[in-house]
Design a protein around this motif. Structure first.
Motif, mmCIF file in Angstrom:
data_model
loop_
_atom_site.group_PDB
_atom_site.id
_atom_site.type_symbol
_atom_site.label_atom_id
_atom_site.label_comp_id
_atom_site.label_asym_id
_atom_site.label_seq_id
_atom_site.Cartn_x
_atom_site.Cartn_y
_atom_site.Cartn_z
ATOM 1 N N SER A 80 0.765 -1.385 0.062
ATOM 2 C CA SER A 80 0.068 -0.113 -0.084
ATOM 3 C C SER A 80 0.837 1.371 0.111
ATOM 4 O O SER A 80 0.365 2.443 -0.328
ATOM 5 N N ASN A 81 1.928 1.109 0.546
ATOM 6 C CA ASN A 81 2.858 2.472 0.949
ATOM 7 C C ASN A 81 4.094 2.696 -0.138
ATOM 8 O O ASN A 81 4.795 1.939 -0.260
ATOM 9 N N SER A 82 3.965 3.491 -1.065
ATOM 10 C CA SER A 82 4.853 3.594 -2.086
ATOM 11 C C SER A 82 6.274 4.035 -1.536
ATOM 12 O O SER A 82 7.391 3.829 -2.178
ATOM 13 N N ALA A 83 6.238 4.591 -0.467
ATOM 14 C CA ALA A 83 7.416 4.859 0.236
ATOM 15 C C ALA A 83 8.186 3.604 1.162
ATOM 16 O O ALA A 83 9.395 3.776 1.247
ATOM 17 N N SER A 84 7.650 2.443 1.200
ATOM 18 C CA SER A 84 8.158 1.183 1.812
ATOM 19 C C SER A 84 9.376 0.978 1.109
ATOM 20 O O SER A 84 9.460 0.994 -0.070
ATOM 21 N N ASP A 85 10.242 0.644 1.636
ATOM 22 C CA ASP A 85 11.528 0.275 1.172
ATOM 23 C C ASP A 85 12.058 -1.043 1.547
ATOM 24 O O ASP A 85 13.158 -1.332 1.066
ATOM 25 N N TYR A 86 11.426 -1.961 2.174
ATOM 26 C CA TYR A 86 11.852 -3.164 2.416
ATOM 27 C C TYR A 86 10.634 -4.106 2.670
ATOM 28 O O TYR A 86 9.462 -3.888 3.314
ATOM 29 N N PHE A 87 10.809 -5.294 2.169
ATOM 30 C CA PHE A 87 9.684 -6.145 1.971
ATOM 31 C C PHE A 87 10.138 -7.609 2.490
ATOM 32 O O PHE A 87 11.166 -7.988 2.210
ATOM 33 N N ILE A 88 8.994 -8.376 3.026
ATOM 34 C CA ILE A 88 9.479 -9.658 3.394
ATOM 35 C C ILE A 88 8.195 -10.532 3.275
ATOM 36 O O ILE A 88 7.016 -10.163 3.138
ATOM 37 N N TRP A 89 8.597 -11.803 2.985
ATOM 38 C CA TRP A 89 7.616 -12.888 2.908
ATOM 39 C C TRP A 89 7.681 -13.824 3.845
ATOM 40 O O TRP A 89 8.962 -14.308 4.401
ATOM 41 N N TYR A 90 6.546 -13.867 4.443
ATOM 42 C CA TYR A 90 6.579 -14.900 5.528
ATOM 43 C C TYR A 90 5.574 -16.250 5.346
ATOM 44 O O TYR A 90 4.694 -16.112 4.546
ATOM 45 N N LYS A 91 5.985 -17.418 5.897
ATOM 46 C CA LYS A 91 5.265 -18.626 5.730
ATOM 47 C C LYS A 91 4.618 -18.956 7.192
ATOM 48 O O LYS A 91 5.174 -18.860 8.245
ATOM 49 N N GLN A 92 3.420 -19.028 7.332
ATOM 50 C CA GLN A 92 2.539 -19.493 8.628
ATOM 51 C C GLN A 92 1.729 -20.927 8.555
ATOM 52 O O GLN A 92 1.019 -20.748 7.908
ATOM 53 N N GLU A 93 2.426 -21.817 9.253
ATOM 54 C CA GLU A 93 1.734 -23.215 9.281
ATOM 55 C C GLU A 93 0.734 -22.985 10.472
ATOM 56 O O GLU A 93 0.799 -22.179 11.307
ATOM 57 N N SER A 94 -0.115 -23.879 10.278
ATOM 58 C CA SER A 94 -1.292 -23.982 11.368
ATOM 59 C C SER A 94 -0.704 -23.918 12.921
ATOM 60 O O SER A 94 0.013 -24.845 13.152
ATOM 61 N N GLY A 95 -1.123 -23.368 13.661
ATOM 62 C CA GLY A 95 -0.730 -23.444 15.195
ATOM 63 C C GLY A 95 0.715 -22.901 15.454
ATOM 64 O O GLY A 95 1.253 -22.953 16.504
ATOM 65 N N LYS A 96 1.178 -22.028 14.334
ATOM 66 C CA LYS A 96 2.562 -21.646 14.602
ATOM 67 C C LYS A 96 2.649 -20.239 14.175
ATOM 68 O O LYS A 96 1.786 -19.586 13.609
ATOM 69 N N GLY A 97 3.961 -19.703 14.665
ATOM 70 C CA GLY A 97 3.961 -18.178 14.020
ATOM 71 C C GLY A 97 4.429 -17.936 12.991
ATOM 72 O O GLY A 97 5.071 -19.022 12.228
ATOM 73 N N PRO A 98 4.612 -16.870 12.349
ATOM 74 C CA PRO A 98 5.225 -16.652 10.931
ATOM 75 C C PRO A 98 6.630 -16.912 10.893
ATOM 76 O O PRO A 98 7.224 -16.665 11.907
ATOM 77 N N GLN A 99 7.080 -17.423 9.858
ATOM 78 C CA GLN A 99 8.618 -17.672 9.803
ATOM 79 C C GLN A 99 9.124 -17.193 8.501
ATOM 80 O O GLN A 99 8.375 -17.071 7.295
ATOM 81 N N PHE A 100 10.060 -16.592 8.979
ATOM 82 C CA PHE A 100 10.788 -15.786 7.666
ATOM 83 C C PHE A 100 11.196 -16.489 6.483
ATOM 84 O O PHE A 100 11.641 -17.740 6.692
ATOM 85 N N ILE A 101 10.705 -15.994 5.023
ATOM 86 C CA ILE A 101 11.161 -17.012 4.095
ATOM 87 C C ILE A 101 12.320 -16.069 3.333
ATOM 88 O O ILE A 101 13.582 -16.735 2.942
ATOM 89 N N ILE A 102 11.931 -14.863 2.791
ATOM 90 C CA ILE A 102 12.891 -14.210 1.961
ATOM 91 C C ILE A 102 12.600 -12.543 2.036
ATOM 92 O O ILE A 102 11.554 -12.323 2.380
ATOM 93 N N ASP A 103 13.646 -12.005 1.844
ATOM 94 C CA ASP A 103 13.399 -10.309 1.835
ATOM 95 C C ASP A 103 13.816 -9.834 0.552
ATOM 96 O O ASP A 103 14.732 -10.351 -0.063
ATOM 97 N N ILE A 104 13.569 -8.459 0.527
ATOM 98 C CA ILE A 104 13.888 -7.627 -0.651
ATOM 99 C C ILE A 104 14.075 -6.239 -0.439
ATOM 100 O O ILE A 104 13.116 -5.800 0.180
ATOM 101 N N ARG A 105 14.947 -5.436 -0.902
ATOM 102 C CA ARG A 105 15.013 -4.094 -0.397
ATOM 103 C C ARG A 105 14.605 -3.632 -1.947
ATOM 104 O O ARG A 105 14.711 -4.037 -3.003
ATOM 105 N N SER A 106 14.091 -2.123 -1.691
ATOM 106 C CA SER A 106 13.466 -1.396 -3.003
ATOM 107 C C SER A 106 14.455 -1.150 -4.015
ATOM 108 O O SER A 106 14.247 -0.779 -4.986
#
Lengths: 114, 115
Positions: A26-52
């Motif tokens: 949503s924010n054109s000023a965002s400069d860092y992005f992350i993908w997370y994987k969340q399995e049932s009953g668990k917290g999100p797990q970092f997968i990969i990130d990318i900078r703008s």
């Protein structure tokens, strides 16, 4: 013009196929992005990130693509496996936010059929 | 290996009761975060600690929510006079440094149900 993948709340693929999960941020000023994987009953797990300052980054079996023009992220998973079944979230961080104050997008539930 | 742990994993509270949710971050991690995750949605930021200092509490939805980390390790999120809209999974995450770094490690969450 360039087509941009739609965000889908659910995605079902056959084992061994490639998966593409899309996210609009949503924010054109965002400069860092992350993908997370969340399995049932668990917290999100970092997968990969990318900078703008990048438009593509590859990890092990995963690739993230960033299109700043249309504020779109995608996560590609190669040779999808049953263990990849989970909810996937993208998250964006505007500059100068403290670590962790990410804004999460709507999740996509990936189901891998054997 | 030792990750972020949270307790209890499940909590049922009657409306109006106070609850306390505990987070044990990874040993030595400087930063600690609390998030609220409603069913079917992504986590939403609540508050952030660097060591014992609460540097950002802008996400706390009301003054009924209070978080502390008095010795810079374990943290407690307290919700007073719980309401049904507080029903959610409360996630805790920690990261190694106090500098902007985004590799957070999440705990399994506490599922709070207010009846």
């Amino acid at each position: 013009g360039e087509s941009v993948g739609l965000h889908l709340p659910t995605l079902s693929v056959q084992e061994g196929d490639n998966s593409i999960i899309n996210c609009a941020y949503s924010n054109s000023a965002s400069d860092y992005f992350i993908w997370y994987k969340q399995e049932s009953g668990k917290g999100p797990q970092f997968i990969i990130d990318i900078r703008s300052n990048m438009d593509k980054r590859q990890g092990q079996r995963v690739t993230v693509l960033l299109n700043k023009t249309v504020k779109h992220l995608s996560l590609q998973i190669a040779a999808t496996q049953p263990g990849d079944s989970a909810v996937y979230f993208c998250a964006e961080n505007p500059p100068d936010t403290n670590a962790g104050k990410s804004t999460f997008g709507d999740g996509t539930t990936l189901t891998v059929k054997p | 290996g030792a990750g972020v742990s949270q307790s209890p994993r499940y909590k049922v509270a009657k409306r109006g009761q106070d609850v306390a949710l505990r987070c044990d971050p990874i040993s030595g991690h400087v930063s600690l975060f609390w998030y609220q995750q409603a069913l079917g949605q992504g986590p939403e930021f609540l508050t952030y600690f660097q060591n014992e200092a609460q540097l950002d509490k802008s996400g706390l939805p009301s003054d009924r929510f209070f978080a502390e980390r008095p010795e810079g390790s374990v943290s407690t999120l307290k919700i007073q006079r719980t309401q049904q809209e507080d029903s959610a999974v409360y996630l805790c995450a920690s990261s190694k440094t106090g500098e902007p770094t985004y590799e957070q490690y999440f705990g399994p969450g506490t599922r709070l149900t207010v009846t």
